[in-house]
Design an enzyme around this catalytic site. Structure first.
Site, PDB file in Angstrom:
ATOM      1  N   HIS A 126       0.812  -1.235   0.000  1.00  0.00           N
ATOM      2  CA  HIS A 126       0.000   0.000   0.000  1.00  0.00           C
ATOM      3  C   HIS A 126       0.841   1.279   0.000  1.00  0.00           C
ATOM      4  O   HIS A 126       0.302   2.362  -0.240  1.00  0.00           O
ATOM      5  CB  HIS A 126      -0.924   0.044   1.227  1.00  0.00           C
ATOM      6  N   ASP A 163      -2.963 -10.796  -2.091  1.00  0.00           N
ATOM      7  CA  ASP A 163      -3.465 -10.225  -0.838  1.00  0.00           C
ATOM      8  C   ASP A 163      -4.928  -9.804  -1.061  1.00  0.00           C
ATOM      9  O   ASP A 163      -5.300  -9.414  -2.170  1.00  0.00           O
ATOM     10  CB  ASP A 163      -2.607  -9.004  -0.480  1.00  0.00           C
ATOM     11  N   HIS A 165      -6.403  -7.264  -0.217  1.00  0.00           N
ATOM     12  CA  HIS A 165      -6.528  -5.829  -0.492  1.00  0.00           C
ATOM     13  C   HIS A 165      -5.794  -5.472  -1.788  1.00  0.00           C
ATOM     14  O   HIS A 165      -4.775  -6.094  -2.114  1.00  0.00           O
ATOM     15  CB  HIS A 165      -5.938  -5.020   0.666  1.00  0.00           C
ATOM     16  N   ASP A 248      -4.142 -12.792   3.983  1.00  0.00           N
ATOM     17  CA  ASP A 248      -5.447 -12.337   4.468  1.00  0.00           C
ATOM     18  C   ASP A 248      -6.549 -12.688   3.466  1.00  0.00           C
ATOM     19  O   ASP A 248      -7.712 -12.376   3.673  1.00  0.00           O
ATOM     20  CB  ASP A 248      -5.436 -10.827   4.776  1.00  0.00           C
TER      21      ASP A 248
END
Ligand SMILES: [Zn+2]
Length: 309
Positions: A126, A163, A165, A248
Site C-alpha cells: 500500500h 493479498d 486488499h 489475508d
C-alpha cells in the site's frame, strides 16, 4: 536447486502494539509453524537478509519521505496515517524487510537460490512514493521489481498480488514502467477502494481482478490464473516473477472476506512456479504482505514454502 527462507530479526522491532492487527506475533508464528515440519525446515536454506539502503529505497520513494520515516523512528516513533505507526525500531524493520526481498532478487539472478520466500514486516504493497499507507512503510515488492531491472538487467518483471486488499502502492510505483506487469486480485469493494478492472494504468500493464467476498474458493483461484495468463498472453515472458503473498485472502481472516484454504495456496503457488520454470528458469521471489490470523498465517507460509520447493 536451492529454496531460501529469508527474514531478519529487525522485522520484529516494528512495534505497533498488540492491539494492532499487524503485530509482531504474526511473524513469530511463521518459524514456529515451520519447525513443526522438520523435513521442510531442513530442506530450505535459512538466511538473515540485509537492510535496504536509502539510495535503494530512492528507486521508488521520495528521498524526503524516506528521511521522514528515519527521523520519526530515531525520535522514538509516531503515526504516518490512521493505520500506520512508526516505532523506534521501525526504520530498521522496514529497511530489513525491503532488504530481504532485494536479497531474494540477487539470489535468483546469481543462482544462490532460484526461489525465495521473504517473511517480512511491515508489509509493503500500500505504500506510495511519498507516503505510508495501510500498515505499509516501503513498497518492498515494487522496489524489488525496479531493482531487478536496474541491478540485474531484467527486461520484464511480473508481479502477482493475491493479498485480499488491492496493491495500490505497487500499482502506483510500477505502472509507469511498461516492462513491469502487475496482476492484483482483491476484494471489492474493500480497502483501499482502488483496483477497478478497467484501471489498466497508462501502458495497460496492470491487470486488476476485483471480486466480491464469500465466493467459492475455486472462483478466486481460476480468476487469478486467468489474469496471469492474460498478462502473459502476447508472448511476453518475464525474467523474474515476484509474488505479493498476502494470506489475508484465506477464509476466516479478520481483515478480509475471501475464502481460500491452504490447498488453494498450494495450488496457486505451484501454478506460478510452473509458469516461472517455463518463463525464466524458475526465478521467483515471494514476499509476505497481509495475513492477520497468526496461526493460520504460519500454516499458510509453510504450505507456500513447501509448494515453492
Ligand atoms: Zn491485505
Amino acid at each position: 536447486m536451492s529454496i531460501a527462507f529469508i527474514s531478519h530479526s529487525d522485522c520484529g522491532r516494528h512495534d505497533t502494539g498488540w492491539g494492532h492487527p499487524e503485530h509482531v506475533g504474526r511473524l513469530r508464528a511463521i518459524p514456529r509453524a515451520l519447525r513443526n515440519d522438520p523435513e521442510l525446515y531442513e530442506a530450505v536454506t535459512h538466511l538473515e537478509g540485509r537492510h535496504a539502503t536509502p539510495e535503494e529505497l530512492g528507486l521508488v520513494h521520495d528521498p524526503t519521505y524516506v528521511a521522514q520515516v528515519r527521523r520519526m523512528a530515531a525520535g522514538g516513533g509516531g503515526r504516518l496515517d490512521a493505520d500506520t505507526v512508526v516505532s523506534e525500531g521501525s526504520w530498521d524493520a522496514a529497511t530489513a524487510g525491503a532488504g530481504c526481498v532485494l536479497d531474494g532478487v540477487d539470489m535468483a539472478f546469481d543462482g544462490r537460490a532460484t526461489r525465495t520466500f521473504a517473511a517480512v514486516r511491515p508489509p509493503g504493497h500500500h505504500a506510495i512514493r511519498d507516503r505510508a499507507m495501510g500498515f505499509c512503510l516501503f513498497g518492498n515488492v515494487a522496489l524489488a521489481a525496479h531493482y531487478a531491472r536496474r541491478r540485474h538487467g531484467a527486461e520484464r518483471v511480473l508481479i502477482v498480488d493475491w493479498d485480499v486488499h488491492h496493491g495500490n502502492g505497487t500499482q502506483a510505483l510500477v505502472e509507469r514502467d511498461p516492462a513491469i506487469r502487475f496482476v492484483s486480485m482483491h476484494q471489492w469493494p474493500w480497502y483501499p477502494g482502488t483496483g477497478a478492472a478497467d484501471d489498466r494504468g497508462p501502458h495497460r500493464s496492470i491487470w486488476n481482478v476485483p471480486l466480491p467476498a464469500a465466493l467459492p474458493p475455486q472462483r478466486y483461484v481460476d480468476a487469478l490464473e486467468r489474469a496471469v495468463d492474460a498478462a502473459t498472453a502476447d508472448g511476453w515472458t518475464p525474467d523474474l516473477v515476484l509474488v505479493s503473498a498476502g494470506f489475508d485472502s484465506l477464509a476466516g481472516d479478520p481483515l478480509g472476506g475471501f475464502t481460500l484454504e491452504l490447498e488453494h495456496v498450494d495450488h496457486l503457488t505451484r501454478a506460478l512456479v510452473q509458469r516461472a520454470t517455463t518463463w525464466c528458469a524458475g526465478r521467483l521471489v515471494s514476499a509476505l504482505e497481509g495475513g492477520y490470523a497468526p496461526e493460520r498465517l504460519g500454516q499458510a507460509c509453510v504450505t507456500h514454502l513447501r509448494a515453492l520447493l
